[in-house]
Design a protein around this motif. Structure first.
Motif, PDB file in Angstrom:
ATOM      1  N   GLN A   8      -0.913  -3.223   5.743  1.00 52.62           N
ATOM      2  CA  GLN A   8      -1.246  -1.933   5.132  1.00 52.62           C
ATOM      3  C   GLN A   8      -2.601  -1.458   5.646  1.00 52.62           C
ATOM      4  O   GLN A   8      -3.584  -1.421   4.907  1.00 52.62           O
ATOM      5  CB  GLN A   8      -1.202  -2.013   3.600  1.00 52.62           C
ATOM      6  N   PRO A   9      -2.662  -1.067   6.923  1.00 50.72           N
ATOM      7  CA  PRO A   9      -3.938  -0.704   7.532  1.00 50.72           C
ATOM      8  C   PRO A   9      -4.593   0.535   6.939  1.00 50.72           C
ATOM      9  O   PRO A   9      -5.800   0.721   7.085  1.00 50.72           O
ATOM     10  CB  PRO A   9      -3.577  -0.484   9.007  1.00 50.72           C
ATOM     11  N   SER A  10      -3.818   1.380   6.254  1.00 50.55           N
ATOM     12  CA  SER A  10      -4.422   2.547   5.598  1.00 50.55           C
ATOM     13  C   SER A  10      -4.516   2.360   4.089  1.00 50.55           C
ATOM     14  O   SER A  10      -4.831   3.294   3.355  1.00 50.55           O
ATOM     15  CB  SER A  10      -3.634   3.822   5.923  1.00 50.55           C
ATOM     16  N   GLY A  11      -4.243   1.155   3.603  1.00 49.71           N
ATOM     17  CA  GLY A  11      -4.444   0.842   2.192  1.00 49.71           C
ATOM     18  C   GLY A  11      -3.406   1.444   1.264  1.00 49.71           C
ATOM     19  O   GLY A  11      -2.234   1.603   1.616  1.00 49.71           O
ATOM     20  N   ILE A  12      -3.864   1.801   0.063  1.00 50.22           N
ATOM     21  CA  ILE A  12      -3.004   2.409  -0.957  1.00 50.22           C
ATOM     22  C   ILE A  12      -3.454   3.852  -1.155  1.00 50.22           C
ATOM     23  O   ILE A  12      -4.605   4.111  -1.497  1.00 50.22           O
ATOM     24  CB  ILE A  12      -3.096   1.636  -2.286  1.00 50.22           C
ATOM     25  N   HIS A  13      -2.526   4.788  -0.952  1.00 48.62           N
ATOM     26  CA  HIS A  13      -2.870   6.199  -1.100  1.00 48.62           C
ATOM     27  C   HIS A  13      -1.698   7.021  -1.618  1.00 48.62           C
ATOM     28  O   HIS A  13      -1.686   8.245  -1.497  1.00 48.62           O
ATOM     29  CB  HIS A  13      -3.364   6.767   0.240  1.00 48.62           C
ATOM     30  N   SER A  14      -0.721   6.353  -2.220  1.00 46.38           N
ATOM     31  CA  SER A  14       0.455   7.033  -2.775  1.00 46.38           C
ATOM     32  C   SER A  14       1.196   6.043  -3.661  1.00 46.38           C
ATOM     33  O   SER A  14       0.990   4.820  -3.560  1.00 46.38           O
ATOM     34  CB  SER A  14       1.380   7.501  -1.643  1.00 46.38           C
ATOM     35  N   PRO A  15       2.108   6.535  -4.527  1.00 43.40           N
ATOM     36  CA  PRO A  15       2.921   5.598  -5.318  1.00 43.40           C
ATOM     37  C   PRO A  15       3.732   4.652  -4.442  1.00 43.40           C
ATOM     38  O   PRO A  15       3.937   3.493  -4.795  1.00 43.40           O
ATOM     39  CB  PRO A  15       3.832   6.530  -6.126  1.00 43.40           C
ATOM     40  N   GLU A  16       4.174   5.134  -3.286  1.00 43.76           N
ATOM     41  CA  GLU A  16       4.975   4.310  -2.391  1.00 43.76           C
ATOM     42  C   GLU A  16       4.154   3.165  -1.792  1.00 43.76           C
ATOM     43  O   GLU A  16       4.621   2.018  -1.742  1.00 43.76           O
ATOM     44  CB  GLU A  16       5.567   5.175  -1.266  1.00 43.76           C
ATOM     45  N   THR A  17       2.942   3.481  -1.341  1.00 41.37           N
ATOM     46  CA  THR A  17       2.113   2.416  -0.764  1.00 41.37           C
ATOM     47  C   THR A  17       1.638   1.444  -1.839  1.00 41.37           C
ATOM     48  O   THR A  17       1.434   0.261  -1.564  1.00 41.37           O
ATOM     49  CB  THR A  17       0.915   3.002   0.000  1.00 41.37           C
ATOM     50  N   LYS A  18       1.479   1.930  -3.061  1.00 41.74           N
ATOM     51  CA  LYS A  18       1.132   1.021  -4.158  1.00 41.74           C
ATOM     52  C   LYS A  18       2.284   0.046  -4.420  1.00 41.74           C
ATOM     53  O   LYS A  18       2.064  -1.164  -4.577  1.00 41.74           O
ATOM     54  CB  LYS A  18       0.820   1.812  -5.431  1.00 41.74           C
ATOM     55  N   ALA A  19       3.514   0.576  -4.455  1.00 38.74           N
ATOM     56  CA  ALA A  19       4.678  -0.277  -4.693  1.00 38.74           C
ATOM     57  C   ALA A  19       4.826  -1.340  -3.608  1.00 38.74           C
ATOM     58  O   ALA A  19       5.173  -2.486  -3.899  1.00 38.74           O
ATOM     59  CB  ALA A  19       5.936   0.580  -4.775  1.00 38.74           C
ATOM     60  N   LEU A  20       4.540  -0.966  -2.370  1.00 38.83           N
ATOM     61  CA  LEU A  20       4.604  -1.927  -1.270  1.00 38.83           C
ATOM     62  C   LEU A  20       3.556  -3.026  -1.428  1.00 38.83           C
ATOM     63  O   LEU A  20       3.795  -4.185  -1.081  1.00 38.83           O
ATOM     64  CB  LEU A  20       4.386  -1.214   0.069  1.00 38.83           C
ATOM     65  N   ALA A  21       2.404  -2.650  -1.953  1.00 40.68           N
ATOM     66  CA  ALA A  21       1.285  -3.588  -2.029  1.00 40.68           C
ATOM     67  C   ALA A  21       1.413  -4.598  -3.165  1.00 40.68           C
ATOM     68  O   ALA A  21       0.921  -5.729  -3.045  1.00 40.68           O
ATOM     69  CB  ALA A  21      -0.026  -2.815  -2.186  1.00 40.68           C
ATOM     70  N   ILE A  22       2.046  -4.228  -4.251  1.00 45.81           N
ATOM     71  CA  ILE A  22       2.039  -5.074  -5.451  1.00 45.81           C
ATOM     72  C   ILE A  22       2.542  -6.494  -5.194  1.00 45.81           C
ATOM     73  O   ILE A  22       1.856  -7.468  -5.551  1.00 45.81           O
ATOM     74  CB  ILE A  22       2.800  -4.388  -6.604  1.00 45.81           C
ATOM     75  N   PRO A  23       3.718  -6.694  -4.591  1.00 48.49           N
ATOM     76  CA  PRO A  23       4.139  -8.090  -4.368  1.00 48.49           C
ATOM     77  C   PRO A  23       3.220  -8.859  -3.424  1.00 48.49           C
ATOM     78  O   PRO A  23       3.051 -10.079  -3.568  1.00 48.49           O
ATOM     79  CB  PRO A  23       5.552  -7.942  -3.781  1.00 48.49           C
ATOM     80  N   LYS A  24       2.611  -8.172  -2.477  1.00 47.79           N
ATOM     81  CA  LYS A  24       1.675  -8.829  -1.562  1.00 47.79           C
ATOM     82  C   LYS A  24       0.430  -9.289  -2.323  1.00 47.79           C
ATOM     83  O   LYS A  24      -0.094 -10.382  -2.083  1.00 47.79           O
ATOM     84  CB  LYS A  24       1.271  -7.866  -0.449  1.00 47.79           C
TER      85      LYS A  24
END
Length: 217
Positions: A44-60
């Motif tokens: 996730q080189p651009s971090g969290i910046h949307s609900p979608e990127t947040k959802a991707l990040a949570i299990p990680k």
């Protein structure tokens, strides 16, 4: 007192060690009784910046945090507090996110709290904890992710948006992206606007430090 270990989880992927360790270094600067070690999630080189990127990040984040359950506390260095609720249920050590921490501190400085982040929406903890005291005017110009904060245009956009929040009645500004701690912009906003500005990394470190001190009882 022996320094307590705090694990800092970054939600932006980076191989730049200075950037990776920056939030932990700031926490140690603010709270010398704490020692930090920082880790980042993958892909996730651009971090969290949307609900979608947040959802991707949570299990990680959950996977990474579980690998460091021997720390005195864990800090998820993101203002949307991804995985904080889940980890508090699964781990026996304190887990803090920047969002709840900022909101808790902001409420001691004012009653009309301007939110300054990188998204059009205010992160979940800000809505949940601040309710109708929240003033949100969307993201600054030239900013769509945390990396944009490191540009001159992004920095200028942040300061301009802070002034707009003041003009709309804000009496304190709660920063809503830990990338703003990375660029150390809180002081510049305070100087420009004359309002107290709550820095996310300083706020999350405050609660981690409290947890470490409390464990000494």
């Amino acid at each position: 007192m022996k320094k307590k270990e705090v694990a800092v989880i970054r939600v932006v992927t980076t191989e730049d060690q200075k950037l990776l360790q920056m939030h932990g270094a700031l926490i140690e600067q603010y709270y010398p009784m704490v020692h930090t070690t920082s880790y980042c999630i993958e892909d996730q080189p651009s971090g969290i910046h949307s609900p979608e990127t947040k959802a991707l990040a949570i299990p990680k984040i959950i996977k990474l945090a579980k690998e460091h359950r021997d720390a005195a506390a864990i800090v998820i260095s993101c203002c949307d507090d991804p995985a904080v609720r889940e980890l508090r249920e699964e781990l026996s050590i304190p887990v803090f996110g920047a969002g709840q921490s900022v909101c808790a501190v902001a409420q001691t400085y004012g009653t009309k709290i301007g939110i300054l982040g990188i998204t059009e929406y205010a992160p979940g903890p800000y809505h949940e904890l601040l309710g109708n005291r929240l003033i949100n005017l969307g993201r600054p110009k030239h900013v769509t992710c945390t990396l944009d904060l490191m540009t001159e245009a992004g920095r200028k956009g942040v300061i301009e948006k802070a002034q707009e929040l003041k003009n709309h009645g804000a009496d304190v500004i709660a920063l809503a992206c830990t990338g703003m701690s990375t660029i150390k912009i809180a002081g510049a906003i305070e100087e420009q606007c004359g309002l107290p500005v709550i820095d996310p990394v300083m706020a999350e470190g405050l609660f981690a430090c409290y947890a470490c001190l409390r464990s000494e009882k």
